[in-house]
Design a protein around this motif. Structure first.
Motif, PDB file in Angstrom:
ATOM      1  N   LEU A  44      -4.878  -8.537   3.783  1.00 51.53           N
ATOM      2  CA  LEU A  44      -4.367  -7.563   2.826  1.00 51.53           C
ATOM      3  C   LEU A  44      -3.424  -6.597   3.538  1.00 51.53           C
ATOM      4  O   LEU A  44      -2.633  -5.910   2.910  1.00 51.53           O
ATOM      5  CB  LEU A  44      -5.522  -6.793   2.171  1.00 51.53           C
ATOM      6  CG  LEU A  44      -6.432  -7.658   1.296  1.00 51.53           C
ATOM      7  CD1 LEU A  44      -7.662  -6.884   0.841  1.00 51.53           C
ATOM      8  CD2 LEU A  44      -5.664  -8.181   0.089  1.00 51.53           C
ATOM      9  N   ALA A  45      -3.540  -6.511   4.858  1.00 47.24           N
ATOM     10  CA  ALA A  45      -2.580  -5.749   5.659  1.00 47.24           C
ATOM     11  C   ALA A  45      -2.029  -6.713   6.705  1.00 47.24           C
ATOM     12  O   ALA A  45      -2.791  -7.457   7.320  1.00 47.24           O
ATOM     13  CB  ALA A  45      -3.256  -4.565   6.346  1.00 47.24           C
ATOM     14  N   VAL A  46      -0.699  -6.718   6.870  1.00 40.43           N
ATOM     15  CA  VAL A  46      -0.068  -7.649   7.805  1.00 40.43           C
ATOM     16  C   VAL A  46       0.972  -6.895   8.650  1.00 40.43           C
ATOM     17  O   VAL A  46       2.167  -7.137   8.540  1.00 40.43           O
ATOM     18  CB  VAL A  46       0.604  -8.822   7.035  1.00 40.43           C
ATOM     19  CG1 VAL A  46       0.999  -9.940   7.999  1.00 40.43           C
ATOM     20  CG2 VAL A  46      -0.312  -9.381   5.964  1.00 40.43           C
ATOM     21  N   PRO A  47       0.508  -5.964   9.484  1.00 41.79           N
ATOM     22  CA  PRO A  47       1.469  -5.223  10.313  1.00 41.79           C
ATOM     23  C   PRO A  47       2.075  -6.133  11.371  1.00 41.79           C
ATOM     24  O   PRO A  47       1.420  -7.074  11.833  1.00 41.79           O
ATOM     25  CB  PRO A  47       0.615  -4.125  10.957  1.00 41.79           C
ATOM     26  CG  PRO A  47      -0.789  -4.605  10.876  1.00 41.79           C
ATOM     27  CD  PRO A  47      -0.882  -5.560   9.724  1.00 41.79           C
ATOM     28  N   SER A  48       3.325  -5.862  11.749  1.00 44.74           N
ATOM     29  CA  SER A  48       3.961  -6.691  12.773  1.00 44.74           C
ATOM     30  C   SER A  48       3.557  -6.231  14.167  1.00 44.74           C
ATOM     31  O   SER A  48       3.589  -6.986  15.120  1.00 44.74           O
ATOM     32  CB  SER A  48       5.482  -6.633  12.625  1.00 44.74           C
ATOM     33  OG  SER A  48       5.899  -5.277  12.645  1.00 44.74           O
TER      34      SER A  48
END
Ligand SMILES: Cc1cc2nc3c(=O)[nH]c(=O)nc-3n(C[C@H](O)[C@H](O)[C@H](O)COP(=O)(O)OP(=O)(O)OC[C@H]3O[C@@H](n4cnc5c(N)ncnc54)[C@H](O)[C@@H]3O)c2cc1C
Ligand code: FES
Ligand code: FES
Lengths: 282, 156
Positions: A44-48
């Protein structure tokens, strides 16, 4: 599940974290990780990029500043639970911190992460709101203060800018009557509804400040209840206004209607307890 | 990315992906499969290990967050000569397990609890284990086991 790929950097100081945030727009700060990593595992969160502020020294502390306490953003729930100063000067914070999740969560989760995450179902945001706290965020232009009442802007949205780090929370002392009521169905869960009440003048009589957990898109102050209590209403009468101005969610745990009912019951209990005067944390 | 940590007294240094969870590192790379994975939501506690002496859910930490840490898993509790840790012994003597899946996590959570509160009441034990789910025992004998361990003299 395993999180999607990301890069990982450790920040040794607040300045370094701010510089990395400015340089990499898709980055997120990692503190205790107990809100962010569960979201990343569900993708649900996909930080780089994750910027781990765990190694930043000097951000975990509680200081007695006379009329208020200063709490470092990396102070863990467990530290708040145990801190003698917090237990004495703001017992509601110590007690509420001890009600967050379970011991494993409290050994990792931080007050800064809790506030920055901005979840209306979390406990400490409502406590900071009821205590009329002030948050300190540091960005490229230096530190700035944000009153708690301006901090929570929307669902999981706060006033912290994309290149800012929350560094400190300042809390007026609150030695007078207090109460934290948390209703949930399983011990380790978030509150279905929660209520924080504190006496404003430190002697167990009004004006009372009351905040609500999980009664809208953000943690909320129960303005109608506060007004009624200030006007001399008793706990039951003031509590009958608990749901005014709220927009509680309906979900698997409770309908909005049940939440409104719970809010009035819990506000009554909270006011009764807070009005009974000073109390130490058991 | 390189990570160094001490697990059960043994220093390790490994190259890991940042997204590798601590529990996967412990199980997959170190081969210490006593630590279980029971859920996807940080709820069950079966992955509990000690991190600097305190209980944590190793499914909710990245291996890289373990840099420099002292970790203890269920394999690290017994003495080298095989004598069980008092909490392990108490679980066995009090029938504190049935299928045993939750047990490593329960034992580690109990060790952490007793470090923080050596003489807990039954209620404090229940609250101290709220992060650990058991589908078999109904918890009663787990609580009995932890209370028995607290009474045993050789709890170090
Ligand atoms: C099983 C379980 C049960 C839980 N139960 C409860 C509960 O009952 N009540 C409750 O209130 N909470 C609960 N939590 C959440 C827990 O309290 C989290 O620790 C907390 O909400 C987030 O703190 P953290 O340090 O882990 O933040 P992280 O997960 O590291 O970060 C959360 C967010 O805040 C940002 N952030 C973190 N620190 C800063 C900073 N200093 N400045 C700017 N941004 C920052 C991150 O980028 C991220 O977006 C539970 C968690 C779990 C896993
Ligand atoms: S595997 Fe369930 S809490 Fe970690
Ligand atoms: S003994 Fe089977 S889950 Fe606890």
């Amino acid at each position: 599940m395993i999180p999607a790929r990301f890069d990982y950097r450790r920040a040794g100081s607040v300045g370094e974290a701010v510089a990395l945030l400015s340089e990499f727009p898709g980055a997120k700060l990692l503190a205790g990780g107990h809100s962010l990593l569960p979201l990343m595992r569900l993708r649900l969160a996909v930080p780089s990029l994750l910027i781990d502020i765990g190694p930043v020294s000097g951000l975990s502390y509680v200081r007695d500043e006379g009329d208020h306490l200063s709490v470092g953003a990396l102070t863990r729930h467990r530290d708040l639970e145990l801190s003698e100063v917090v237990r004495r000067e703001a017992p509601v914070l110590s007690y509420a911190a001890g009600q967050v999740g379970d011991p494993q969560v409290r050994h990792r989760g931080t007050i800064g992460g809790s506030l920055a995450h901005g979840d209306p179902a979390s406990d400490l945001p409502a406590v900071v709101l009821a205590l009329d706290g002030t948050l300190v965020a540091e960005g490229p232009a230096g530190p700035r203060e944000i009153p708690a009442t301006d901090f929570f802007c929307g669902f999981l949205e706060t006033a912290i800018g994309p290149d800012e780090v929350l560094t400190e929370v300042r809390l007026p002392k609150a030695r007078g009557g207090w109460s934290f009521q948390k209703f949930n169905r399983r011990a380790q869960d978030w509150a279905t509804v929660g209520v924080v009440a504190v006496a404003g003048d430190g002697r167990g009589t009004g004006p009372f400040r009351v905040a609500l957990v999980n009664m809208g898109l953000t943690p909320l102050r129960a303005a109608a209840v506060e007004e009624a209590a200030a006007g001399g209403a008793g706990p039951a009468e003031a509590a009958s206004r608990a749901a005014e101005g709220t927009e509680p969610p309906s979900d698997l745990n409770a309908t909005a209607e049940f939440r409104r009912h719970l809010a009035s019951v819990l506000v009554r209990r909270a006011l009764e307890e807070a009005m009974a005067g000073e109390r130490t944390v058991a | 990315m390189k990570v160094r940590m001490t697990v059960n007294g043994v220093p390790y240094e490994d190259e890991v992906e940042p997204r590798l969870l601590l529990v996967q590192y412990i199980r997959g790379m170190l081969g210490l499969t006593g630590t279980n994975i029971g859920c996807d939501t940080s709820s069950c506690g079966s992955c509990t290990v000690l991190f600097g002496g305190e209980s944590v859910k190793s499914c909710t930490l990245l291996a890289v967050q373990g840099e420099g840490a002292e970790i203890t898993t269920i394999e690290g509790l017994a003495l080298p000569d095989g004598r069980l840790h008092p909490v392990q012994r108490a679980f066995r003597e009090n029938h504190g397990l049935q299928c045993g899946f939750c047990t490593p996590g329960m034992v580690m959570a109990a060790v952490s609890l007793l470090n923080e509160n050596p003489h807990p009441s039954a209620r404090e034990v229940r609250e101290g284990l709220e992060g650990n789910l058991c589908r078999c025992t109904g918890y009663h004998n787990i609580v009995e086991a932890v209370l028995a361990a607290a009474r045993s003299e050789d709890l170090s």
